[in-house]
Write an enzyme that holds these catalytic residues in place. Structure first.
Site, PDB file in Angstrom:
ATOM      1  CG  ASP A 135      -6.420  -2.089   2.903  1.00 18.02           C
ATOM      2  OD1 ASP A 135      -5.246  -1.872   3.567  1.00 18.02           O
ATOM      3  OD2 ASP A 135      -6.875  -1.375   1.966  1.00 18.02           O
ATOM      4  N   GLY A 136      -5.314  -3.447   6.019  1.00 14.54           N
ATOM      5  CA  GLY A 136      -5.137  -2.989   7.288  1.00 14.54           C
ATOM      6  C   GLY A 136      -4.411  -3.581   8.298  1.00 14.54           C
ATOM      7  N   GLY A 137      -3.136  -3.205   8.822  1.00 14.44           N
ATOM      8  CA  GLY A 137      -2.640  -3.683   9.911  1.00 14.44           C
ATOM      9  C   GLY A 137      -1.985  -5.145   9.794  1.00 14.44           C
TER      10      GLY A 137
ATOM     11  CG  ASP B 170      -4.923   3.148   0.480  1.00  6.70           C
ATOM     12  OD1 ASP B 170      -5.846   2.256   0.386  1.00  6.70           O
ATOM     13  OD2 ASP B 170      -3.868   2.833   0.904  1.00  6.70           O
TER      14      ASP B 170
ATOM     15  CG  MET C 294     -11.206   4.243   1.547  1.00  2.00           C
ATOM     16  SD  MET C 294      -9.639   4.233   2.061  1.00  2.00           S
ATOM     17  CE  MET C 294      -8.420   3.932   0.897  1.00  2.00           C
TER      18      MET C 294
ATOM     19  N   GLY D 103      -0.995   2.399   9.255  1.00  2.00           N
ATOM     20  CA  GLY D 103       0.042   2.288  10.525  1.00  2.00           C
ATOM     21  C   GLY D 103      -1.029   2.086  11.606  1.00  2.00           C
TER      22      GLY D 103
ATOM     23  CG  HIS E 103      -3.940  -1.150  -1.787  1.00  2.00           C
ATOM     24  ND1 HIS E 103      -5.090  -2.059  -2.131  1.00  2.00           N
ATOM     25  CD2 HIS E 103      -4.277  -0.159  -0.718  1.00  2.00           C
ATOM     26  CE1 HIS E 103      -5.928  -1.483  -1.426  1.00  2.00           C
ATOM     27  NE2 HIS E 103      -5.661  -0.594  -0.667  1.00  2.00           N
TER      28      HIS E 103
ATOM     29  CG  MET F 176     -11.885  -1.498   4.727  1.00  2.00           C
ATOM     30  SD  MET F 176     -10.135  -1.483   3.957  1.00  2.00           S
ATOM     31  CE  MET F 176      -9.318  -0.340   5.031  1.00  2.00           C
TER      32      MET F 176
ATOM     33  CB  SER G  86      -0.957  -0.057   1.140  1.00  2.00           C
ATOM     34  OG  SER G  86      -1.483   0.998   1.290  1.00  2.00           O
TER      35      SER G  86
ATOM     36  CG  MET H 244      -7.719   8.064   1.650  1.00  2.00           C
ATOM     37  SD  MET H 244      -7.158   8.137   3.220  1.00  2.00           S
ATOM     38  CE  MET H 244      -6.478   6.227   3.496  1.00  2.00           C
TER      39      MET H 244
ATOM     40  CG  HIS I  54      -9.192   0.814  -0.837  1.00  2.00           C
ATOM     41  ND1 HIS I  54      -8.657   0.794   0.168  1.00  2.00           N
ATOM     42  CD2 HIS I  54     -10.411   1.051  -0.624  1.00  2.00           C
ATOM     43  CE1 HIS I  54      -9.636   0.924   1.407  1.00  2.00           C
ATOM     44  NE2 HIS I  54     -10.699   1.006   0.578  1.00  2.00           N
TER      45      HIS I  54
ATOM     46  N   GLY J  66      -8.617   5.020   6.443  1.00  2.00           N
ATOM     47  CA  GLY J  66      -8.075   6.667   6.649  1.00  2.00           C
ATOM     48  C   GLY J  66      -6.733   6.767   7.019  1.00  2.00           C
ATOM     49  CG  PHE J  67      -5.291   7.715   9.279  1.00  2.00           C
ATOM     50  CD1 PHE J  67      -4.725   8.910   9.106  1.00  2.00           C
ATOM     51  CD2 PHE J  67      -6.668   7.839   9.850  1.00  2.00           C
ATOM     52  CE1 PHE J  67      -5.355  10.080   9.257  1.00  2.00           C
ATOM     53  CE2 PHE J  67      -7.324   8.976   9.979  1.00  2.00           C
ATOM     54  CZ  PHE J  67      -6.672  10.171   9.357  1.00  2.00           C
TER      55      PHE J  67
HETATM   56  C1  DX5 Z   1      -6.329   2.373   5.023  1.00  2.00           C
HETATM   57  C2  DX5 Z   1      -5.920   2.094   3.634  1.00  2.00           C
HETATM   58  C3  DX5 Z   1      -4.946   0.772   3.828  1.00  2.00           C
HETATM   59  C4  DX5 Z   1      -3.661   1.170   4.631  1.00  2.00           C
HETATM   60  C5  DX5 Z   1      -2.819   0.265   4.781  1.00  2.00           C
HETATM   61  O1  DX5 Z   1      -7.466   3.341   4.901  1.00  2.00           O
HETATM   62  O2  DX5 Z   1      -6.898   1.595   3.002  1.00  2.00           O
HETATM   63  O3  DX5 Z   1      -4.485   0.384   2.334  1.00  2.00           O
HETATM   64  O4  DX5 Z   1      -2.773   2.234   4.014  1.00  2.00           O
HETATM   65  O5  DX5 Z   1      -1.682   0.367   5.677  1.00  2.00           O
HETATM   66  P1  DX5 Z   1      -1.205  -0.603   7.037  1.00  2.00           P
HETATM   67  O6  DX5 Z   1      -0.841  -1.800   6.421  1.00  2.00           O
HETATM   68  O7  DX5 Z   1      -0.156   0.056   7.648  1.00  2.00           O
HETATM   69  O8  DX5 Z   1      -2.448  -0.622   7.657  1.00  2.00           O
HETATM   70 ZN    ZN Z   2      -6.455   0.480   1.213  1.00  2.00          ZN
END
Ligand code: DX5
Ligand code: ZN
Length: 223
Positions: A175-177, A35, A68, A145, A33, A137, A8, A37, A66, A142-143
């Site tokens: 996706d996420g963490g 993102d 958002m 980390g 990937h 998700m 990402s 936003m 992706h 949104g972020f």
């Molecule tokens: C969050 C994004 C993710 C994010 C993943 O809104 O959709 O793609 O950047 O980052 P990590 O892997 O650090 O959670």
């Molecule tokens: Zn994403």
């Protein structure tokens, strides 16, 4: 098709993003990937189609946008034109999901539908028949980390059984963490496209870290 690793790139350092993307590709990244936003649907703002076009001109791996954003239909043609060959929209803010999925497909891209952590899995039951992939998700969008929401494993199992029943060809993306510590588990639970942001870009050696995660994926698939 094997399980795909999707760095990402939002989590990268935009001063040297080209070099960092190159390192992920040399390390074995299968897809990027991207993102998007808008500061409305999610509380953060990232990049649009122009930056995606600059990247897609220079890489041969597919780019997964992706979205958002509010009113995704309005921007989908621009993202596909810019080189996104996978495009996903959220079930929570896409009222005419059937139309939107076919808008993406008719433009020649793979169409995905995304579920936020508090959205029932059943919300994609109908869309699954038409989608090429479902993105689960495992953080609130949104972020990068953020911490992986543990309950996502139960949701992944539920999504997998729904997908197996309704449309076995539809891929499951997560996706996420996702990090070294939990990537094997999500692959074993059936995720097929694995998005990793900070788990790659916060490493000192991005290429080596990408390679390490690819190896972990292979070890999980082999069992
Ligand atoms: C969050 C994004 C993710 C994010 C993943 O809104 O959709 O793609 O950047 O980052 P990590 O892997 O650090 O959670
Ligand atoms: Zn994403």
């Amino acid at each position: 098709m094997g399980v795909l690793l999707a760095p990402s790139i939002l989590a990268g350092d935009w001063w040297c993003i080209g070099d960092q993307i190159r390192q992920t590709i040399e390390g074995g990244a299968d897809i990027l990937h991207y993102d998007v936003m808008d500061g409305h649907f999610v509380p953060n703002i990232t990049a649009g189609p122009e930056i995606l076009a600059d990247i897609s001109k220079r890489v041969s791996v597919p780019i997964d946008a992706h979205l958002m954003i509010e009113n995704p239909d309005k921007y989908i043609p621009a993202f596909v034109e810019a080189g996104a060959s996978w495009v996903s929209v959220h079930v929570e803010n896409t009222p005419h999901l059937h139309r939107t999925l076919y808008l993406i497909k008719d433009l020649g891209a793979k169409a995905g539908v995304v579920l936020n952590p508090a959205t029932p899995i059943s919300a994609v039951e109908e869309a699954l028949r038409h989608a090429d992939y479902v993105l689960l998700m495992s953080v609130n969008p949104g972020f990068s980390g953020q911490k992986f929401i543990g309950d996502s494993i139960r949701r992944l199992r539920e999504l997998r059984s729904l997908r197996d029943r309704i449309n076995p060809d539809c891929l499951i993306e997560i996706d996420g963490g996702i990090k070294e510590e939990n990537i094997v588990q999500v692959v074993k639970e059936g995720a097929q496209v694995i998005v990793v942001g900070s788990g790659i870009f916060s490493a000192e050696d991005i290429k080596a870290q990408t390679r390490k995660l690819k190896d972990l994926i292979s070890s999980a698939v082999a069992v």
